[in-house]
Design a protein around this motif. Structure first.
Motif, PDB file in Angstrom:
ATOM      1  N   SER A  50       0.773 -34.234 -63.958  1.00 15.62           N
ATOM      2  CA  SER A  50       2.116 -33.889 -63.502  1.00 15.62           C
ATOM      3  C   SER A  50       2.019 -32.872 -62.364  1.00 15.62           C
ATOM      4  CB  SER A  50       2.948 -33.325 -64.640  1.00 15.62           C
ATOM      5  OG  SER A  50       2.452 -32.067 -65.030  1.00 15.62           O
ATOM      6  N   ARG A  51       3.130 -32.677 -61.698  1.00 18.07           N
ATOM      7  CA  ARG A  51       3.161 -31.764 -60.567  1.00 18.07           C
ATOM      8  C   ARG A  51       2.806 -30.337 -61.000  1.00 18.07           C
ATOM      9  NH1 ARG A  51       8.304 -30.605 -56.663  1.00 18.07           N
ATOM     10  NH2 ARG A  51       7.139 -29.519 -55.065  1.00 18.07           N
ATOM     11  N   GLU A  52       3.308 -29.911 -62.156  1.00 14.96           N
ATOM     12  CA  GLU A  52       3.023 -28.562 -62.637  1.00 14.96           C
ATOM     13  C   GLU A  52       1.532 -28.387 -62.948  1.00 14.96           C
ATOM     14  OE1 GLU A  52       5.403 -30.470 -64.402  1.00 14.96           O
ATOM     15  OE2 GLU A  52       7.022 -29.749 -63.124  1.00 14.96           O
ATOM     16  N   GLU A  53       0.947 -29.396 -63.565  1.00 15.74           N
ATOM     17  CA  GLU A  53      -0.474 -29.291 -63.887  1.00 15.74           C
ATOM     18  C   GLU A  53      -1.317 -29.277 -62.621  1.00 15.74           C
ATOM     19  OE1 GLU A  53      -3.776 -31.142 -66.871  1.00 15.74           O
ATOM     20  OE2 GLU A  53      -2.201 -32.467 -66.177  1.00 15.74           O
ATOM     21  N   ARG A  54      -0.976 -30.126 -61.671  1.00 15.00           N
ATOM     22  CA  ARG A  54      -1.724 -30.124 -60.413  1.00 15.00           C
ATOM     23  C   ARG A  54      -1.593 -28.779 -59.713  1.00 15.00           C
ATOM     24  NH1 ARG A  54       0.619 -34.552 -57.114  1.00 15.00           N
ATOM     25  NH2 ARG A  54       2.323 -34.347 -58.555  1.00 15.00           N
ATOM     26  N   ARG A  55      -0.383 -28.213 -59.697  1.00 16.42           N
ATOM     27  CA  ARG A  55      -0.176 -26.913 -59.064  1.00 16.42           C
ATOM     28  C   ARG A  55      -1.048 -25.849 -59.732  1.00 16.42           C
ATOM     29  NH1 ARG A  55       5.516 -26.045 -58.927  1.00 16.42           N
ATOM     30  NH2 ARG A  55       5.309 -25.846 -61.171  1.00 16.42           N
ATOM     31  N   ASP A  56      -1.115 -25.851 -61.064  1.00 16.90           N
ATOM     32  CA  ASP A  56      -1.947 -24.880 -61.776  1.00 16.90           C
ATOM     33  C   ASP A  56      -3.425 -25.048 -61.444  1.00 16.90           C
ATOM     34  OD1 ASP A  56       0.290 -23.823 -62.971  1.00 16.90           O
ATOM     35  OD2 ASP A  56       0.003 -24.892 -64.871  1.00 16.90           O
ATOM     36  N   VAL A  57      -3.889 -26.289 -61.443  1.00 18.89           N
ATOM     37  CA  VAL A  57      -5.304 -26.540 -61.154  1.00 18.89           C
ATOM     38  C   VAL A  57      -5.629 -26.177 -59.709  1.00 18.89           C
ATOM     39  CG1 VAL A  57      -7.066 -28.337 -60.974  1.00 18.89           C
ATOM     40  CG2 VAL A  57      -5.564 -28.276 -62.947  1.00 18.89           C
ATOM     41  N   TYR A  58      -4.744 -26.517 -58.781  1.00 27.45           N
ATOM     42  CA  TYR A  58      -4.976 -26.176 -57.377  1.00 27.45           C
ATOM     43  C   TYR A  58      -5.018 -24.663 -57.188  1.00 27.45           C
ATOM     44  CZ  TYR A  58      -3.642 -31.048 -56.354  1.00 27.45           C
ATOM     45  OH  TYR A  58      -3.551 -32.413 -56.304  1.00 27.45           O
ATOM     46  N   ALA A  59      -4.109 -23.948 -57.841  1.00 27.15           N
ATOM     47  CA  ALA A  59      -4.079 -22.479 -57.708  1.00 27.15           C
ATOM     48  C   ALA A  59      -5.338 -21.856 -58.307  1.00 27.15           C
ATOM     49  CB  ALA A  59      -2.833 -21.924 -58.381  1.00 27.15           C
ATOM     50  N   ARG A  60      -5.778 -22.341 -59.462  1.00 29.03           N
ATOM     51  CA  ARG A  60      -7.004 -21.801 -60.062  1.00 29.03           C
ATOM     52  C   ARG A  60      -8.215 -22.128 -59.203  1.00 29.03           C
ATOM     53  NH1 ARG A  60      -8.134 -23.556 -65.617  1.00 29.03           N
ATOM     54  NH2 ARG A  60      -7.109 -25.454 -65.001  1.00 29.03           N
ATOM     55  N   CYS A  61      -8.215 -23.288 -58.586  1.00 33.43           N
ATOM     56  CA  CYS A  61      -9.321 -23.664 -57.700  1.00 33.43           C
ATOM     57  C   CYS A  61      -9.381 -22.728 -56.494  1.00 33.43           C
ATOM     58  CB  CYS A  61      -9.162 -25.111 -57.263  1.00 33.43           C
ATOM     59  SG  CYS A  61     -10.528 -25.713 -56.273  1.00 33.43           S
ATOM     60  N   GLN A  62      -8.228 -22.449 -55.905  1.00 32.53           N
ATOM     61  CA  GLN A  62      -8.193 -21.531 -54.766  1.00 32.53           C
ATOM     62  C   GLN A  62      -8.685 -20.141 -55.162  1.00 32.53           C
ATOM     63  OE1 GLN A  62      -8.125 -21.996 -51.698  1.00 32.53           O
ATOM     64  NE2 GLN A  62      -6.088 -22.360 -50.891  1.00 32.53           N
ATOM     65  N   SER A  63      -8.181 -19.618 -56.283  1.00 31.46           N
ATOM     66  CA  SER A  63      -8.577 -18.260 -56.678  1.00 31.46           C
ATOM     67  C   SER A  63     -10.060 -18.200 -57.044  1.00 31.46           C
ATOM     68  CB  SER A  63      -7.717 -17.762 -57.833  1.00 31.46           C
ATOM     69  OG  SER A  63      -7.927 -18.529 -58.980  1.00 31.46           O
ATOM     70  N   THR A  64     -10.580 -19.234 -57.673  1.00 29.87           N
ATOM     71  CA  THR A  64     -12.003 -19.240 -58.022  1.00 29.87           C
ATOM     72  C   THR A  64     -12.868 -19.383 -56.768  1.00 29.87           C
ATOM     73  OG1 THR A  64     -11.408 -20.269 -60.110  1.00 29.87           O
ATOM     74  CG2 THR A  64     -13.720 -20.276 -59.535  1.00 29.87           C
ATOM     75  N   ALA A  65     -12.408 -20.153 -55.808  1.00 30.06           N
ATOM     76  CA  ALA A  65     -13.151 -20.270 -54.552  1.00 30.06           C
ATOM     77  C   ALA A  65     -13.203 -18.922 -53.837  1.00 30.06           C
ATOM     78  CB  ALA A  65     -12.516 -21.328 -53.656  1.00 30.06           C
ATOM     79  N   TYR A  66     -12.100 -18.180 -53.876  1.00 24.64           N
ATOM     80  CA  TYR A  66     -12.116 -16.836 -53.296  1.00 24.64           C
ATOM     81  C   TYR A  66     -13.085 -15.926 -54.050  1.00 24.64           C
ATOM     82  CZ  TYR A  66      -8.298 -17.553 -50.025  1.00 24.64           C
ATOM     83  OH  TYR A  66      -7.537 -17.986 -48.992  1.00 24.64           O
ATOM     84  N   ALA A  67     -13.113 -16.037 -55.379  1.00 19.76           N
ATOM     85  CA  ALA A  67     -14.031 -15.210 -56.169  1.00 19.76           C
ATOM     86  C   ALA A  67     -15.485 -15.535 -55.828  1.00 19.76           C
ATOM     87  CB  ALA A  67     -13.786 -15.414 -57.659  1.00 19.76           C
ATOM     88  N   VAL A  68     -15.803 -16.809 -55.661  1.00 17.65           N
ATOM     89  CA  VAL A  68     -17.172 -17.187 -55.275  1.00 17.65           C
ATOM     90  C   VAL A  68     -17.503 -16.603 -53.906  1.00 17.65           C
ATOM     91  CG1 VAL A  68     -18.668 -19.122 -54.658  1.00 17.65           C
ATOM     92  CG2 VAL A  68     -17.228 -19.278 -56.678  1.00 17.65           C
ATOM     93  N   GLY A  69     -16.564 -16.683 -52.982  1.00 15.39           N
ATOM     94  CA  GLY A  69     -16.787 -16.115 -51.660  1.00 15.39           C
ATOM     95  C   GLY A  69     -16.997 -14.611 -51.694  1.00 15.39           C
ATOM     96  N   LEU A  70     -16.209 -13.919 -52.515  1.00 11.68           N
ATOM     97  CA  LEU A  70     -16.368 -12.465 -52.629  1.00 11.68           C
ATOM     98  C   LEU A  70     -17.705 -12.084 -53.246  1.00 11.68           C
ATOM     99  CD1 LEU A  70     -12.799 -11.404 -53.733  1.00 11.68           C
ATOM    100  CD2 LEU A  70     -13.896 -10.959 -51.540  1.00 11.68           C
ATOM    101  N   PHE A  71     -18.127 -12.817 -54.278  1.00 14.91           N
ATOM    102  CA  PHE A  71     -19.421 -12.524 -54.868  1.00 14.91           C
ATOM    103  C   PHE A  71     -20.560 -12.859 -53.912  1.00 14.91           C
ATOM    104  CE2 PHE A  71     -17.341 -12.086 -58.970  1.00 14.91           C
ATOM    105  CZ  PHE A  71     -18.036 -10.999 -59.458  1.00 14.91           C
ATOM    106  N   ALA A  72     -20.395 -13.891 -53.121  1.00 11.87           N
ATOM    107  CA  ALA A  72     -21.416 -14.210 -52.122  1.00 11.87           C
ATOM    108  C   ALA A  72     -21.506 -13.092 -51.088  1.00 11.87           C
ATOM    109  CB  ALA A  72     -21.105 -15.539 -51.447  1.00 11.87           C
TER     110      ALA A  72
END
Length: 140
Positions: free
Chosen positions: A5-27
């Motif tokens: 659903s749209r809500e689930e996709r929005r949640d997964v996309y937002a978590r993906c973005q925040s986790t990608a930022y976390a990986v970048g910060l740790f790098a």
């Protein structure tokens, strides 16, 4: 919430973005530690840094597998590019080749932008044709 659903996709996309930022910060932090003062870091500090990096990468892989289930074609292709860019970034931390690291960092930035645009289009967050002021603001 139903699968895909749209809500689930929005949640997964937002978590993906925040986790990608976390990986970048740790790098970035890892690169700083390796280049600035590798002799100052104890083995325990290096182990803690690497353990935390593995946790963040594992979280990103978990979200990546969720993206396989719920993402549309546009965001799925964009997250594959983001995944490749993050792998290059993490792989370029330890070597002393600063140019390779900066190129990987630039590639991650571009992949994040492409991913955000693909998610906006998938979730229909793009401005309508009559909203020219929003299009100008998003173009910046």
């Amino acid at each position: 919430m139903k699968l895909g659903s749209r809500e689930e996709r929005r949640d997964v996309y937002a978590r993906c973005q925040s986790t990608a930022y976390a990986v970048g910060l740790f790098a970035e932090h890892g690169r700083f530690q390796y280049v600035r003062s590798p002799w100052r870091m104890s083995n325990r500090q290096i182990d803690r840094l690497e353990d935390r990096m593995r946790e963040v990468l594992g979280e990103f892989l978990h979200i990546y597998s969720e993206m396989e289930l719920v993402a549309s074609n546009g965001p799925w292709e964009a997250v594959q590019d983001l995944y490749d860019a993050l792998n290059d970034l993490v792989g370029s931390i330890a070597p002393r080749d600063r140019r390779r690291y900066e190129e990987a960092l630039e590639r991650v930035g571009q992949a994040r932008k492409v991913f955000a645009v693909a998610c906006r289009e998938d979730l229909r967050y793009q401005p309508r044709w009559w909203q020219f002021w929003r299009r100008k603001r998003l173009a910046r």
